[in-house]
Design a protein around this motif. Sequence first.
Motif, PDB file in Angstrom:
ATOM      1  N   LEU A  51       7.729  17.888  15.199  1.00  0.00           N
ATOM      2  CA  LEU A  51       8.429  19.165  15.270  1.00  0.00           C
ATOM      3  C   LEU A  51       9.116  19.344  16.629  1.00  0.00           C
ATOM      4  N   ASP A  52       8.447  18.937  17.703  1.00  0.00           N
ATOM      5  CA  ASP A  52       9.045  19.037  19.040  1.00  0.00           C
ATOM      6  C   ASP A  52      10.305  18.190  19.136  1.00  0.00           C
ATOM      7  N   TRP A  53      10.229  16.981  18.606  1.00  0.00           N
ATOM      8  CA  TRP A  53      11.403  16.100  18.630  1.00  0.00           C
ATOM      9  C   TRP A  53      12.571  16.724  17.874  1.00  0.00           C
ATOM     10  N   ALA A  54      12.288  17.261  16.685  1.00  0.00           N
ATOM     11  CA  ALA A  54      13.352  17.851  15.872  1.00  0.00           C
ATOM     12  C   ALA A  54      13.989  19.048  16.577  1.00  0.00           C
ATOM     13  N   THR A  55      13.170  19.878  17.209  1.00  0.00           N
ATOM     14  CA  THR A  55      13.697  21.051  17.906  1.00  0.00           C
ATOM     15  C   THR A  55      14.566  20.646  19.094  1.00  0.00           C
ATOM     16  N   ARG A  56      14.092  19.684  19.883  1.00  0.00           N
ATOM     17  CA  ARG A  56      14.841  19.256  21.073  1.00  0.00           C
ATOM     18  C   ARG A  56      16.177  18.632  20.713  1.00  0.00           C
ATOM     19  N   ASN A  57      16.232  17.931  19.591  1.00  0.00           N
ATOM     20  CA  ASN A  57      17.417  17.157  19.239  1.00  0.00           C
ATOM     21  C   ASN A  57      18.245  17.777  18.111  1.00  0.00           C
ATOM     22  N   ASN A  58      17.902  18.996  17.697  1.00  0.00           N
ATOM     23  CA  ASN A  58      18.594  19.619  16.558  1.00  0.00           C
ATOM     24  C   ASN A  58      18.606  18.687  15.346  1.00  0.00           C
ATOM     25  N   ALA A  59      17.479  18.008  15.162  1.00  0.00           N
ATOM     26  CA  ALA A  59      17.329  17.086  14.029  1.00  0.00           C
ATOM     27  C   ALA A  59      16.593  17.804  12.894  1.00  0.00           C
ATOM     28  N   TRP A  60      16.561  17.157  11.744  1.00  0.00           N
ATOM     29  CA  TRP A  60      15.937  17.744  10.561  1.00  0.00           C
ATOM     30  C   TRP A  60      14.735  16.923  10.137  1.00  0.00           C
TER      31      TRP A  60
ATOM     32  N   ASP B   8       6.361  25.132  11.042  1.00  0.00           N
ATOM     33  CA  ASP B   8       7.747  25.126  11.521  1.00  0.00           C
ATOM     34  C   ASP B   8       8.150  26.516  12.013  1.00  0.00           C
ATOM     35  N   ARG B   9       8.376  26.635  13.318  1.00  0.00           N
ATOM     36  CA  ARG B   9       8.774  27.921  13.899  1.00  0.00           C
ATOM     37  C   ARG B   9      10.257  27.960  14.258  1.00  0.00           C
ATOM     38  N   ASP B  10      10.922  26.818  14.191  1.00  0.00           N
ATOM     39  CA  ASP B  10      12.312  26.747  14.638  1.00  0.00           C
ATOM     40  C   ASP B  10      13.290  26.423  13.513  1.00  0.00           C
ATOM     41  N   GLY B  11      12.813  26.433  12.274  1.00  0.00           N
ATOM     42  CA  GLY B  11      13.706  26.195  11.135  1.00  0.00           C
ATOM     43  C   GLY B  11      14.270  24.799  11.086  1.00  0.00           C
ATOM     44  N   ARG B  12      13.419  23.786  11.322  1.00  0.00           N
ATOM     45  CA  ARG B  12      13.891  22.396  11.304  1.00  0.00           C
ATOM     46  C   ARG B  12      13.373  21.614  10.094  1.00  0.00           C
ATOM     47  N   VAL B  13      12.483  22.201   9.299  1.00  0.00           N
ATOM     48  CA  VAL B  13      11.840  21.468   8.194  1.00  0.00           C
ATOM     49  C   VAL B  13      12.407  21.912   6.852  1.00  0.00           C
ATOM     50  N   LEU B  14      12.755  20.943   6.026  1.00  0.00           N
ATOM     51  CA  LEU B  14      13.127  21.182   4.631  1.00  0.00           C
ATOM     52  C   LEU B  14      11.995  20.653   3.771  1.00  0.00           C
ATOM     53  N   TYR B  15      11.463  21.499   2.914  1.00  0.00           N
ATOM     54  CA  TYR B  15      10.274  21.158   2.126  1.00  0.00           C
ATOM     55  C   TYR B  15      10.684  20.797   0.700  1.00  0.00           C
TER      56      TYR B  15
ATOM     57  N   ALA C  34      12.363  19.792  -9.911  1.00  0.00           N
ATOM     58  CA  ALA C  34      11.812  19.769  -8.564  1.00  0.00           C
ATOM     59  C   ALA C  34      12.413  20.949  -7.815  1.00  0.00           C
ATOM     60  N   TYR C  35      12.060  21.082  -6.541  1.00  0.00           N
ATOM     61  CA  TYR C  35      12.611  22.208  -5.791  1.00  0.00           C
ATOM     62  C   TYR C  35      12.667  21.864  -4.314  1.00  0.00           C
ATOM     63  N   LEU C  36      13.517  22.585  -3.629  1.00  0.00           N
ATOM     64  CA  LEU C  36      13.736  22.371  -2.200  1.00  0.00           C
ATOM     65  C   LEU C  36      13.726  23.713  -1.494  1.00  0.00           C
ATOM     66  N   VAL C  37      12.941  23.810  -0.415  1.00  0.00           N
ATOM     67  CA  VAL C  37      12.914  25.000   0.429  1.00  0.00           C
ATOM     68  C   VAL C  37      13.691  24.677   1.699  1.00  0.00           C
ATOM     69  N   VAL C  38      14.742  25.437   1.979  1.00  0.00           N
ATOM     70  CA  VAL C  38      15.586  25.171   3.144  1.00  0.00           C
ATOM     71  C   VAL C  38      15.374  26.269   4.180  1.00  0.00           C
ATOM     72  N   PRO C  39      15.627  25.978   5.455  1.00  0.00           N
ATOM     73  CA  PRO C  39      15.543  27.022   6.480  1.00  0.00           C
ATOM     74  C   PRO C  39      16.498  28.166   6.147  1.00  0.00           C
ATOM     75  N   GLU C  40      16.120  29.373   6.544  1.00  0.00           N
ATOM     76  CA  GLU C  40      16.926  30.545   6.208  1.00  0.00           C
ATOM     77  C   GLU C  40      18.358  30.430   6.726  1.00  0.00           C
ATOM     78  N   THR C  41      18.524  29.774   7.871  1.00  0.00           N
ATOM     79  CA  THR C  41      19.867  29.632   8.451  1.00  0.00           C
ATOM     80  C   THR C  41      20.761  28.700   7.647  1.00  0.00           C
ATOM     81  N   GLN C  42      20.161  27.910   6.746  1.00  0.00           N
ATOM     82  CA  GLN C  42      20.921  26.913   5.989  1.00  0.00           C
ATOM     83  C   GLN C  42      21.159  27.311   4.535  1.00  0.00           C
ATOM     84  N   VAL C  43      20.739  28.520   4.150  1.00  0.00           N
ATOM     85  CA  VAL C  43      20.876  28.938   2.756  1.00  0.00           C
ATOM     86  C   VAL C  43      22.339  28.929   2.315  1.00  0.00           C
TER      87      VAL C  43
END
Length: 473
Positions: free
Chosen positions: A273-282, A306-313, A328-337
């Motif tokens: 999670l730290d890596w994803a947040t630092r690098n704007n990765a998913w 996930d506190r920074d909205g970097r994980v897609l479930y 199936a289903y996908l949960v996306v961060p709120e900013t990506q809806v």
Amino acid sequence: MPVAKSSSISPLDPTAAAPFYRQIYDRFRAAIASGVLKPGDRIPSARALTKELGLARGTIEAAYSLLAAEGYIQPRGQAGTIVTPDLKPRTPVASAKPRADSSMAAPSFRPDSIWPFQMGLPALDAFPRKIWARLGARCVRAMQPSDMVHPSVYGLPELRTEIAAYLQVSRGINCSPSQIFVTSGYRHTIELIAHALLKAGDRVWLENPGYPPTRELLGNMNITAVPVPVDRDGMVVADGLKLAPRARAAVVTPAHQSPLSVSLSLPRRQALLDWATRNNAWIVEDDYDGEYRYVSRPLPALKSLDRDGRVLYAGTFSKVLLPSIRLAYLVVPETQVERFEQIIQAFAGGSPELTQAIVTAFIKEGHFARHIQRMRKLYAERREATVAGLESVLGKHMRIDSQPGGMHLILRLQGRRSDRRFVARMREDGLYAEALTDWTMGTDGASALLLSFTNIDTQRTAENLGRRILTLI
């Protein structure tokens, strides 16, 4: 009784030397010989074919008379005309192989069959078919014209709401229905993510070993897979940082690593999670069977941290219900809806609303939760029985890994055996297995067999299957 459609007949050629009646005769005979038309199948009436092809009725009747005279078809009065029952093709059929043989010989991942030890299948014998049939009949009776239009490409609103509630309680994921998108399966999910968030040339961390279709999908989209090793604590994040620190995404299976079934440790989860947040990765969290843990309670999802909205479930109904419903289903961060709504409008056609309605009722009435509880208990019993049965027969030749959960076993081959060759021999004998080396990128993969236990009902069944495996060693 199946009825042949006239569209299955090859188009007629007005420039050919053969008259039309002969062309029709040739095409019916070829369809019968190739198996497209089978003994007992009904063929179009002369009147219907006359209208379809725009020919004189006498032309059609001449072709049918010739076919009947040679024994290809039989008129049955008001029942119509059928292909002669028990007719033996007069020409050899090159592709006439048994269904099971062709499916097992095909290179495609996961055949559409039911073989002993077949991966990717839940306990089909334990599925509550009567409840499912009752709910299905009720949903069909309740259909209104408004239910018959094009389905929402995002998913049935009621189903999205039920999924959100289920994830909140069972997986610790706080999300709204608008963040959930219903897909037709894991591959569709990954395709949507790639279209929405990635581009050709991007690099993505993949677990090694890991689920083969993921790297195949990304490869077809010109996205580079970076194999990151897996140890007993899951993906080695430190190795990913060395190999591709600026990767755009990571695909992980934190609950039960696919296929080794280890769990991603808390320090590794936090590092990822730290890596994803630092690098704007998913981070794509594939939680394909997180419900099935036998040594303790199911682990909370990585998404719940996930506190920074970097994980897609990414979740699926294939393992907990049936693969054939293709949901199936996908949960996306709120900013990506909004971004995903745009992509899905462009690339998705929507899943059948009737199927979604049945699943919604299944969840809403409590059958889903009860089914998972029953399956968790049943799988624990079947895993224990399968391990005991196989070890009693194959203990000197193979070692079975101890795993906290999942729906398959890992059999480590003793000596320097090739798991790929052994899998090929098993499939020739009607037994299913997958080779761990096929799940591994590179040439240093360990040799092992992947076997599902979900449809092995007793220890005796496992012992009998173990004896069949023993004959191949």
